[in-house]
Write a protein that holds these residues in place. Sequence first.
Motif, mmCIF file in Angstrom:
data_model
loop_
_atom_site.group_PDB
_atom_site.id
_atom_site.type_symbol
_atom_site.label_atom_id
_atom_site.label_comp_id
_atom_site.label_asym_id
_atom_site.label_seq_id
_atom_site.Cartn_x
_atom_site.Cartn_y
_atom_site.Cartn_z
ATOM 1 N N ALA A 262 0.806 -1.221 0.000
ATOM 2 C CA ALA A 262 0.000 0.000 0.000
ATOM 3 C C ALA A 262 0.834 1.265 0.000
ATOM 4 N N LYS A 263 2.118 1.155 0.348
ATOM 5 C CA LYS A 263 2.940 2.350 0.514
ATOM 6 C C LYS A 263 4.001 2.491 -0.568
ATOM 7 N N MET A 264 3.787 1.817 -1.706
ATOM 8 C CA MET A 264 4.641 2.072 -2.863
ATOM 9 C C MET A 264 4.262 3.425 -3.456
ATOM 10 N N HIS A 265 5.261 4.120 -4.006
ATOM 11 C CA HIS A 265 5.018 5.491 -4.457
ATOM 12 C C HIS A 265 4.217 5.504 -5.761
ATOM 13 N N GLY A 266 3.649 6.669 -6.033
ATOM 14 C CA GLY A 266 2.809 6.863 -7.211
ATOM 15 C C GLY A 266 1.434 7.370 -6.852
ATOM 16 N N GLN A 267 1.228 7.701 -5.575
ATOM 17 C CA GLN A 267 -0.070 8.188 -5.125
ATOM 18 C C GLN A 267 -0.055 9.715 -5.056
ATOM 19 N N PRO A 268 -1.137 10.370 -5.428
ATOM 20 C CA PRO A 268 -1.107 11.835 -5.589
ATOM 21 C C PRO A 268 -0.837 12.586 -4.302
ATOM 22 N N GLU A 269 -1.193 12.034 -3.149
ATOM 23 C CA GLU A 269 -0.995 12.770 -1.897
ATOM 24 C C GLU A 269 0.468 13.064 -1.633
ATOM 25 N N GLU A 270 1.369 12.196 -2.095
ATOM 26 C CA GLU A 270 2.796 12.418 -1.867
ATOM 27 C C GLU A 270 3.228 13.757 -2.455
ATOM 28 N N VAL A 271 2.899 13.983 -3.712
ATOM 29 C CA VAL A 271 3.276 15.231 -4.383
ATOM 30 C C VAL A 271 2.480 16.393 -3.828
ATOM 31 N N LEU A 272 1.213 16.185 -3.532
ATOM 32 C CA LEU A 272 0.357 17.270 -3.054
ATOM 33 C C LEU A 272 0.923 17.903 -1.787
ATOM 34 N N PHE A 273 1.281 17.098 -0.802
ATOM 35 C CA PHE A 273 1.713 17.679 0.470
ATOM 36 C C PHE A 273 3.102 18.274 0.377
ATOM 37 N N ALA A 274 3.947 17.729 -0.473
ATOM 38 C CA ALA A 274 5.240 18.359 -0.722
ATOM 39 C C ALA A 274 5.044 19.729 -1.373
ATOM 40 N N ALA A 275 4.124 19.810 -2.316
ATOM 41 C CA ALA A 275 3.849 21.080 -2.989
ATOM 42 C C ALA A 275 3.268 22.106 -2.026
ATOM 43 N N LEU A 276 2.380 21.665 -1.145
ATOM 44 C CA LEU A 276 1.784 22.590 -0.173
ATOM 45 C C LEU A 276 2.845 23.135 0.775
ATOM 46 N N ALA A 277 3.757 22.280 1.234
ATOM 47 C CA ALA A 277 4.806 22.737 2.139
ATOM 48 C C ALA A 277 5.687 23.782 1.474
ATOM 49 N N ARG A 278 6.022 23.566 0.212
ATOM 50 C CA ARG A 278 6.856 24.546 -0.489
ATOM 51 C C ARG A 278 6.091 25.841 -0.728
ATOM 52 N N GLN A 279 4.844 25.730 -1.126
ATOM 53 C CA GLN A 279 4.071 26.921 -1.467
ATOM 54 C C GLN A 279 3.752 27.763 -0.235
ATOM 55 N N LEU A 280 3.438 27.131 0.880
ATOM 56 C CA LEU A 280 3.068 27.853 2.094
ATOM 57 C C LEU A 280 4.266 28.126 2.996
ATOM 58 N N GLU A 281 5.415 27.484 2.697
ATOM 59 C CA GLU A 281 6.634 27.622 3.488
ATOM 60 C C GLU A 281 6.378 27.321 4.961
ATOM 61 N N ARG A 282 5.612 26.275 5.189
ATOM 62 C CA ARG A 282 5.308 25.777 6.524
ATOM 63 C C ARG A 282 5.309 24.252 6.471
ATOM 64 N N PRO A 283 5.670 23.589 7.552
ATOM 65 C CA PRO A 283 5.536 22.125 7.566
ATOM 66 C C PRO A 283 4.077 21.732 7.423
ATOM 67 N N VAL A 284 3.834 20.687 6.648
ATOM 68 C CA VAL A 284 2.466 20.228 6.362
ATOM 69 C C VAL A 284 2.398 18.733 6.650
ATOM 70 N N LYS A 285 1.348 18.334 7.381
ATOM 71 C CA LYS A 285 1.224 16.938 7.793
ATOM 72 C C LYS A 285 -0.162 16.403 7.461
ATOM 73 N N TRP A 286 -0.185 15.104 7.124
ATOM 74 C CA TRP A 286 -1.453 14.415 6.818
ATOM 75 C C TRP A 286 -1.335 12.964 7.228
ATOM 76 N N VAL A 287 -2.376 12.462 7.868
ATOM 77 C CA VAL A 287 -2.468 11.042 8.203
ATOM 78 C C VAL A 287 -3.753 10.498 7.593
ATOM 79 N N GLU A 288 -3.638 9.411 6.882
ATOM 80 C CA GLU A 288 -4.753 8.838 6.137
ATOM 81 C C GLU A 288 -5.809 8.254 7.070
ATOM 82 N N HIS A 289 -7.080 8.533 6.763
ATOM 83 C CA HIS A 289 -8.187 7.902 7.463
ATOM 84 C C HIS A 289 -8.274 6.429 7.051
ATOM 85 N N ARG A 290 -8.733 5.601 7.962
ATOM 86 C CA ARG A 290 -8.885 4.188 7.645
ATOM 87 C C ARG A 290 -9.844 3.980 6.479
#
Length: 798
Positions: A262-290
Amino acid sequence: MSTDIAPAPSARQQTGIGARIPRHDAADYVTGRIEYFDDTVVPGTLHVALVRSPHPRASIRGIDTGRAAAAAGVVAVLGAGDLLGVGEIPHNVDPAGIGGQHTKVTALADGEVFHVGHAVAAVVAQTSGDAEAAAALVDVDYEVLPYALSVADAVAPNAPVLVPGWRDNVIAGGTMGDGDVDAALAAADHVITGSVSLHRAAPCPLETRGYLAQWDRRARRLTFRGTAQNPHQLRWHLATALGLGEQQVHVVAPRSGGSFGAKMHGQPEEVLFAALARQLERPVKWVEHRRDAFAVGGRELAAHYTASCRSDGVVTGLRVAVDGNLGSPSAAPGWGMVMVGCLTIPNGYAIPAVDITWRAVTTSKAPWNGVRSYGKEIAHTVLERLMDQVAARTELAPEEVRRRNWVHPGAFPHRTPTGLDLDSGDYQGLLRLVAGHVDLDVLRAEQHAARAQGRLVGLGWGFELVPESVDLPGSFVGGMDSSTVRMDANGHVTVLTGVTSPGSGNDTGIAQLVAGELGVPITDLDVVQGDTDRCPYGFGNLSSRSIVAGGSAAVLAARVLAERLRIVAAAMLHTEPSDIRLVDGMAFGPAPEQAVPIAAVAHAVYTLAFILALGIEPSLESTQTYRPGGIRHLPDDKGRINPLGTYSNALALAVVEIDPETGAVDVRRFVLAHDCGTQVNPTLVEAQLHGGVAMGLSTVLSEEAAYTMDGQPVAAGFKTYLLARSPDLPRVELLHQCTPSPVTLLGTKGAGESGVGAAMAATLNAVNDALSPRGVEIDSTPLTPERVFTALVPGAGR
């Protein structure tokens, strides 16, 4: 299920190949010192909630973020058009590479959603609660579009093409095989047809996905901490999507609470949160709901087959058509499960003529990622159902049919009709192991007596061939790996490896290999994984390759250090390097009194290099890369390659009883004889097998990531996704056979994906054997009480 308890380690714990030692860091897990992803706290971190589509397919006519942006604690609300500097997400393995259809994948849905749960917008807030509350205030105007949920609907004439610009809904497909199946069918004593349908299931790691991204504006560098199986490849993935150099991305994968693909790369959230951190210049965190984790996975595979056999039970030809319902297209590698499953056919049987057609089809369900066994279970269930059908048609015992059809031990290496080069095996030996452990005559007598009482008792065999150590040409799916071994001046050893652990303990296996080569206690050794700044380049965790590739690379590196230690120790003891033995933390010479601590030898390498170490490179550090043999990318004369290096195998026997009043299936006994070649640590191997069998039994009996007719996922938690509990599972009786691989350094084969397919096939066969007195058969899973009862009482489920 029972698990053998390893004995307590002695003061001088045995190391090296075959040692049954506990995990080297077991105390850290027991005492809670292990740090998982969500344990990381960074001051000033923002939290993200995703706005997800409620429709299986729709166009986005507009997004109103006004109410959400004004909500308490909200920092930003962004749709696809608001993300800056984010390009197309690169594919883990692009199906276009084999003639399939390429999909442009974006971090957020851009103009159209393809499944329920497709992320449309991201709400960033001070707390996760604020983000979730505000996400409910985002108003999205959708225009619902036609969709297909089943393969039949998706490939039907005039079916809606789900991806704009595609010619049809087939992501990828093709044919494979060898021999004249038509001639075999024409000459057959018996022609057998059948089908198998495997349902959609999820990997279900205890720890869901999570990401924490930080952007250093001054250094212009991204640090991405997350639940990742393949950190180096994720680094490339993020850098490519964000327009960065790989040196600007640092990926850290902490200890994992399970992955199972389930944790092999290629899922959109990986890029999304990296992009948000760069754009907002703040650490950004997300934990997936079950509930969202249940959407990741796969296995929704269906096969129709026709086979020919002689009256003596030997199968002469096989034609199979396999379809996979992949859900909506993505950049994850799920589509490859269909292809790998078909490559595995004919599952260790020496069938001379095989013709396979396969399709990976897109529908409006959530997209696949990988899931443990990676599609091979369709090969296992098809061939094992076929062998039972041959047995019934020829009136031979099911185990005898298998014995007559398996590749003979003297026939290895053996090239299959799909082009795989099976390295070694003794499948008949597995049968002898089971037969020596279980009295089949007694079992069948007990079954006969039970049937005389009206009880539905069944016996089922399930054989699996598990190709591992995959290396796909032109992709970042690699069979090789690298490890660095270094010893400091005090004799402490650090191993840095490119493979990662999903919680399986492969780091302990690598530690004991290195400790055995260097002669040091395992307590004097650390293993570092999952850090792209510290570890040499490697391919992470996939395809049961961690010990085969990463462990072998560590052994090669340790041998370089061991040779340097012997040369310096020999100079210190006035003897020859060939006389030096490294064991129990000491360097021993030929005479009993000739001995020096390895730590003293290491100190001498660094401090007396111009006296004692003139014959060596005066350092105790080595990085080595190991590439297993067997993998063949140059096509043979029939255009076939062999992208898989080793071939574990197992034979299962299941005994079940069905309650005729409820349809409930009770697995009363389960035996598994397994062969993964050389076992570095049998305790770790057995843990993997217990887990694989548990996953196979739970999947075939109860788990299901079901969808309603209007495209809504049913599973929202473990009350609606029925994961088997410990009391639901039988004691697993494990038997071991060792047929070393001739193409790997240590004779090892993978064990991480073993047990799943054998458990599914054996249970399906056992249930059908139990149902046979009633004249009914089940060819689809899961084997829920409702489905079994409906087979027993036609019309009961209507």
